[in-house]
Design a protein around this motif. Structure first.
Motif, PDB file in Angstrom:
ATOM      1  N   ALA A 132     -10.451   1.171  -5.574  1.00 47.74           N
ATOM      2  CA  ALA A 132     -11.809   0.722  -5.891  1.00 47.74           C
ATOM      3  C   ALA A 132     -11.987   0.635  -7.400  1.00 47.74           C
ATOM      4  CB  ALA A 132     -12.835   1.694  -5.299  1.00 47.74           C
ATOM      5  N   ASP A 133     -12.051  -0.596  -7.919  1.00 49.04           N
ATOM      6  CA  ASP A 133     -12.305  -0.834  -9.334  1.00 49.04           C
ATOM      7  C   ASP A 133     -13.739  -1.313  -9.478  1.00 49.04           C
ATOM      8  OD1 ASP A 133      -9.723  -0.160 -10.125  1.00 49.04           O
ATOM      9  OD2 ASP A 133      -8.988  -2.211  -9.972  1.00 49.04           O
TER      10      ASP A 133
ATOM     11  N   ALA B  70      -3.410   8.988 -11.334  1.00 47.92           N
ATOM     12  CA  ALA B  70      -2.546   8.457 -10.276  1.00 47.92           C
ATOM     13  C   ALA B  70      -2.974   8.980  -8.907  1.00 47.92           C
ATOM     14  CB  ALA B  70      -1.091   8.828 -10.556  1.00 47.92           C
ATOM     15  N   LEU B  71      -3.309  10.262  -8.834  1.00 52.08           N
ATOM     16  CA  LEU B  71      -3.730  10.833  -7.546  1.00 52.08           C
ATOM     17  C   LEU B  71      -5.094  10.293  -7.109  1.00 52.08           C
ATOM     18  CD1 LEU B  71      -2.480  14.519  -7.888  1.00 52.08           C
ATOM     19  CD2 LEU B  71      -1.384  12.582  -6.729  1.00 52.08           C
ATOM     20  N   GLY B  72      -5.968  10.010  -8.069  1.00 46.74           N
ATOM     21  CA  GLY B  72      -7.247   9.390  -7.734  1.00 46.74           C
ATOM     22  C   GLY B  72      -7.051   8.033  -7.080  1.00 46.74           C
ATOM     23  N   ASN B  73      -6.137   7.236  -7.624  1.00 44.82           N
ATOM     24  CA  ASN B  73      -5.865   5.925  -7.037  1.00 44.82           C
ATOM     25  C   ASN B  73      -5.116   6.042  -5.714  1.00 44.82           C
ATOM     26  OD1 ASN B  73      -7.255   4.486  -8.980  1.00 44.82           O
ATOM     27  ND2 ASN B  73      -5.446   3.944 -10.155  1.00 44.82           N
ATOM     28  N   VAL B  74      -4.295   7.085  -5.555  1.00 45.43           N
ATOM     29  CA  VAL B  74      -3.610   7.312  -4.274  1.00 45.43           C
ATOM     30  C   VAL B  74      -4.639   7.569  -3.173  1.00 45.43           C
ATOM     31  CG1 VAL B  74      -2.238   9.025  -3.003  1.00 45.43           C
ATOM     32  CG2 VAL B  74      -1.361   8.064  -5.129  1.00 45.43           C
ATOM     33  N   VAL B  75      -5.631   8.398  -3.469  1.00 46.09           N
ATOM     34  CA  VAL B  75      -6.670   8.688  -2.477  1.00 46.09           C
ATOM     35  C   VAL B  75      -7.377   7.398  -2.057  1.00 46.09           C
ATOM     36  CG1 VAL B  75      -8.912   9.817  -2.130  1.00 46.09           C
ATOM     37  CG2 VAL B  75      -6.997  11.099  -3.078  1.00 46.09           C
ATOM     38  N   ASP B  76      -7.675   6.533  -3.015  1.00 50.24           N
ATOM     39  CA  ASP B  76      -8.301   5.242  -2.682  1.00 50.24           C
ATOM     40  C   ASP B  76      -7.430   4.432  -1.733  1.00 50.24           C
ATOM     41  OD1 ASP B  76     -10.229   5.965  -4.484  1.00 50.24           O
ATOM     42  OD2 ASP B  76     -10.070   4.162  -5.710  1.00 50.24           O
TER      43      ASP B  76
ATOM     44  N   VAL C 140      -5.184   5.457   0.317  1.00 48.86           N
ATOM     45  CA  VAL C 140      -5.136   6.081   1.641  1.00 48.86           C
ATOM     46  C   VAL C 140      -6.442   5.814   2.401  1.00 48.86           C
ATOM     47  CG1 VAL C 140      -5.062   8.295   2.867  1.00 48.86           C
ATOM     48  CG2 VAL C 140      -3.441   7.841   1.016  1.00 48.86           C
ATOM     49  N   LEU C 141      -7.589   6.010   1.745  1.00 42.38           N
ATOM     50  CA  LEU C 141      -8.889   5.864   2.412  1.00 42.38           C
ATOM     51  C   LEU C 141      -9.285   4.411   2.676  1.00 42.38           C
ATOM     52  CD1 LEU C 141     -11.081   8.526   0.567  1.00 42.38           C
ATOM     53  CD2 LEU C 141      -9.991   8.714   2.811  1.00 42.38           C
TER      54      LEU C 141
ATOM     55  N   ARG D 178       0.815  -1.210   0.000  1.00 42.37           N
ATOM     56  CA  ARG D 178       0.000   0.000   0.000  1.00 42.37           C
ATOM     57  C   ARG D 178       0.851   1.264   0.000  1.00 42.37           C
ATOM     58  NH1 ARG D 178      -4.054   1.502   4.976  1.00 42.37           N
ATOM     59  NH2 ARG D 178      -4.804   3.481   4.194  1.00 42.37           N
ATOM     60  N   TRP D 179       1.721   1.409   0.973  1.00 41.62           N
ATOM     61  CA  TRP D 179       2.491   2.648   1.110  1.00 41.62           C
ATOM     62  C   TRP D 179       3.576   2.763   0.049  1.00 41.62           C
ATOM     63  CZ3 TRP D 179      -0.172   6.028   3.433  1.00 41.62           C
ATOM     64  CH2 TRP D 179      -1.078   5.639   4.417  1.00 41.62           C
TER      65      TRP D 179
END
Length: 173
Positions: free
Chosen positions: A114-115, A100-106, A108-109, A62-63
């Motif tokens: 989420a696919d 990429a930032l959209g998937n980073v937010v996922d 983190v949250l 994840r990280w």
């Protein structure tokens, strides 16, 4: 650069909005599957903890994946800020960074991406799901390969501090 940032912003917003609507508002997390266009498009809940197609999902990455996505986004933005490019290169960079930032937010949250989009055709069932961010990353990466770099910049010749056609330095023949 402004075009890159706006493109990235709208891609990020579209990705997060569609994920919220489909996963939470339509209840895909509980329902797991919603048929949209029979035989062609369905929403299918998939939590991707790995990279493309769920590769390495068995490892806790994840990280590391968050760090990698941020590093690549930063490198793309620095490259575009430094070298610029045509409209297609700027849009491509924005697509990649926004996705990429959209998937980073996922990550983190939720701890995973989420696919939910699943497209099949012609009686062939596709086992994979993806999202708006995945599409943007793919199209942006292909666009950067095709349109990135300054292909309009003339070659530096003698008298301009560069090497001429012979490959020798113009100041020291």
């Amino acid at each position: 650069m402004r075009l890159t940032l706006w493109t990235g912003f709208w891609v990020f917003l579209a990705d997060q909005a569609t994920k919220y609507i489909v996963v939470h508002a339509l209840g895909l997390m509980e329902r797991l599957q919603i048929e949209v266009i029979p035989g062609i498009l369905e929403f299918r809940m998939a939590w991707n903890r790995g990279v493309n197609f769920g590769l390495f999902a068995g490892f806790d990455m994840r990280w590391a994946l968050i760090g990698l996505a941020l590093a690549i986004s930063g490198a793309v933005l620095a490259w575009i800020a430094r070298d610029g490019g045509g409209r297609l290169a700027l849009v491509s960079a924005g697509l990649l960074v926004g996705g990429a930032l959209g998937n980073v937010v996922d990550r983190v949250l939720y701890g995973a991406v989420a696919d939910f989009l699943n497209v099949s055709c012609c009686g062939i069932s596709n086992p994979y799901a993806f999202n708006i961010a995945d599409i943007a990353i793919f199209v942006g990466a292909v666009g950067l390969v095709m349109f990135g770099g300054d292909k309009t910049r003339p070659e530096r010749g003698p008298g301009r501090g560069g090497k001429g056609r012979s490959g020798h330095d113009a100041k020291n023949p």
